[in-house]
Design an enzyme around this catalytic site. Structure first.
Site: not given
Length: 659
Positions: A400, A402, A404, A440, A607
């Site tokens: 998580h 920049a 991504h 986000h 997943f």
């Protein structure tokens, strides 16, 4: 205007049940048809059940073992095994004859079972079952195999009298048996895997199936129309919604304009139909008709004078020199040339821009989209804002970060190119969607919502355990926009433009909470099933944009192998970091977060099968060819993790990101 309260399911609508019952009694033939329909429904439930597919899978496996055994050893070796090492001519001849008869009988038994399976599916599902070319090929192979086997048996009976050689025909039959068993085994495995996912479906899907079956039985067009209206009402979630109507309400109450405005604002009531006028680039979201933004600090100015001043301010704004210089560099330009391709390499962009993929890539994307020419966003403030957001991402996070966020931003833009989303969104929504993707995961701590809630972290307390991180990300990004000098990109927006921009951005970021995944997927599926996007409402646009960002956020398994593997390594390392913290705090280690028991293939397969694939299957139905590359790569990822196991993970440094 009049206000109508209550659920008006029967007002102006035919009484479907009564008419269906009346029609069912009209003739004996219709009663017979009803009985046939009942049996078809029973067969449909059986052939689509997981027990049926499990039984067929076992059935095919048994046949596979028999065919493999006979094909691998051959008649001569089997005869030698039966007669012993000192095989005689008579023993060999007798054994081969018995074997041939036995194998032919086995073929007939199993082929009959396959034909019965297909017949039951045709009866239960209708002829649409054979519209799938794979099902049709399966049916033809079984049919031809059955005919060829019967020919072999009948020719064998006449062989002594005619002298006809069975060898060529027998070889063809054996080859068909191999093809048959391989295709059936593959199809049975695929169906069984799909059936395991059916249990995750929402109850509303069963409701639609029941109504769909009922529509197939009704006689009168009015009844069909009423049932279609009911499905549309359920899909749009308006069963209990209060609405304004032009007809006189049952209460006979007349409302003033002020009361109507108050009700619309506070009760979220809608106008008749609630249809969204598709946005245009000129005057979108109120445009010139709206008053100036009261939060901009420029109250009291003449609206016309302010708009003229805003146009000058926006027109004179320029992108910072360091960004334009970076974009013009050949290494950066060569990477950005591919930004509209599914295999766009955001890692290459991060390297080429010296760690500024979000700022440089974001500004290039906004300019390429042309949205800054249609809404009043100063380029200099947008660049400053993106740079502040990029600095707010935590570089130490393996996943998580920049990079991504940039990947999700470009993937969201890719989805926006699909005709459906392109046509139903204007410049403001496109701008809000790309910016929402950029922010986000702003300031993500590298920990999950359940961890923050379990440890009673400040963010969980502030947001009452509800979508903690998502609330934190979007609130923080707006705080930067409205408080950090030089970052207020909303300064020259009208109040209506800012309202729509904020509504879109907030709705999209909150849709990335995995806790809402199945709820939103269920809504998406009902809208796809009822073709609800033929007439679009504002909430439909927000749902689609939210799912576009959510799909982009979990799209790592849908990328090419090299990109997929890099993202998988990063997310697993972030998982293991959280597992280390949980262990240190004496908390139970979350699933797949135990560094000592990585279980990477199991994690990725789960997943993909539970979250990613069901969403992208529906996404593909909506976006068509735009989403096809994602579907192709998703199947490749399933094959990689299903067949190669932990092989792709060799060489990972599990200690590299431990903090």
């Amino acid at each position: 205007k009049h206000l109508s309260f209550g659920l008006c399911l029967t007002v102006g609508r035919p009484r479907v049940g009564a008419r269906v019952m009346t029609g069912a009694k009209q003739s004996g033939s219709e009663a017979t048809g009803t009985g046939l329909t009942k049996w078809r429904s029973i067969f449909k439930r059986q052939v689509t059940s997981i027990r049926w597919e499990m039984g067929m899978l076992v059935y095919v496996l048994i046949y596979f073992i028999i065919v493999f055994f006979t094909f691998a050893l051959g008649d001569q070796k089997i005869a030698r095994l039966i007669c012993g090492e000192w095989i005689t001519k008579d023993c060999k001849a007798g054994t081969l004859g018995i074997l041939e008869t036995l194998f032919n009988a086995i073929d007939i038994v199993f082929l009959t079972g396959f034909l019965l399976d297909i017949s039951a599916k045709i009866f239960g599902l209708g002829m649409k079952y054979l519209k799938d070319w794979i099902n049709m090929a399966d049916f033809l192979i079984i049919l031809v195999s059955m005919v060829m086997t019967i020919l072999v048996i009948s020719t064998d009976i006449l062989d002594g009298a005619t002298g006809v050689s069975l060898l060529p025909l027998f070889k063809v039959v054996r080859l068909l048996r191999v093809v048959l068993v391989m295709t059936r085994l593959q199809r049975s495995r695929e169906r069984y895997r799909r059936m395991k996912m059916v249990g995750l479906s929402a109850p509303v899907e069963k409701v639609f199936e029941i109504i769909g079956d009922l529509r197939a039985k009704v006689i009168h067009p009015e009844d069909d129309k009423a049932l279609a209206w009911t499905m549309d009402l359920i899909a749009k979630e308006e069963l209990y919604k209060v609405s304004f109507t032009d007809s006189k309400s049952s209460s006979g109450m007349h409302l003033t304009a002020e009361m109507t405005d108050w009700l619309r604002s506070n009760l979220q009531a809608s106008l008749p139909g609630g249809l969204l006028i598709r946005p245009t680039d000129k005057g979108e979201a109120g445009g010139e008709k709206q008053r100036s933004n009261s939060i901009s600090g420029k109250q009291g100015l003449d609206p016309k004078g302010r708009r003229k001043s805003a146009q000058v301010q926006v027109a004179n704004a320029v992108i910072p020199a360091w960004i334009t210089k970076s974009i013009s560099e050949p290494t950066v330009g060569s990477v950005l040339d591919k930004l509209e391709q599914w295999d766009f390499d955001v890692f290459a962009l991060a390297e080429a821009t010296n760690g500024h993929p979000l700022t440089v890539g974001g500004m290039h994307l906004m300019m390429k989209m042309g949205v800054l020419d249609k809404i009043p966003i100063p380029k200099d403030k947008l660049a400053t804002y993106l740079n502040e957001i990029e600095k707010g991402y935590v570089p130490a996070n393996p996943f998580h970060n920049a990079t991504h966020a940039s990947d999700v931003m470009f993937t969201t833009h890719f989805f926006l190119q699909a005709p459906l989303l392109r046509d139903m969104t204007g410049a403001l929504d496109k701008f809000a969607a790309v910016l929402a993707a950029a922010v986000h995961d702003y300031a993500h701590p590298g920990l999950s919502n359940p961890f923050l809630i379990a440890t009673r972290e400040d963010k969980a307390v502030m947001y009452n355990d509800q979508s903690v991180l998502e609330m934190f990300h979007i609130a923080g990004s707006f705080r930067v926009m409205l408080t950090v000098p030089g970052c207020d990109i909303s300064e020259y927006m009208t109040r209506e433009q800012f309202r729509q921009f904020r509504e879109t951005a907030v709705s999209m970021v909150l849709a990335t909470d995995l806790k809402t995944h199945f709820e939103h997927l269920g809504r998406l599926k009902t809208r796809v099933a009822t073709d609800a996007y033929a007439s679009v409402e504002r909430k439909d646009v927000l749902l689609l944009l939210g799912q576009a960002l959510h799909a982009a956020d979990i799209s790592n398994p849908t990328k090419t192998r090299s990109l997929m593997m890099r993202w998988t390594e990063r997310v697993m390392k972030e998982f293991w970091n959280q597992g280390d913290k949980e262990s240190a705090l004496g908390l139970p280690i979350s699933a797949f977060m135990d560094r000592s028991q990585p279980q990477v293939p199991q994690c990725q397969l789960g997943f993909i099968n539970v979250l990613v694939k069901p969403l992208f299957v529906e996404w593909h139905k909506l976006l068509g060819e735009t989403a096809q590359p994602a579907i192709n790569e998703l199947e490749n990822s399933l094959k990689i993790w299903g067949e190669e196991g932990t092989g792709p993970c060799e060489g990972w440094d599990k200690e590299e990101f431990v903090r």
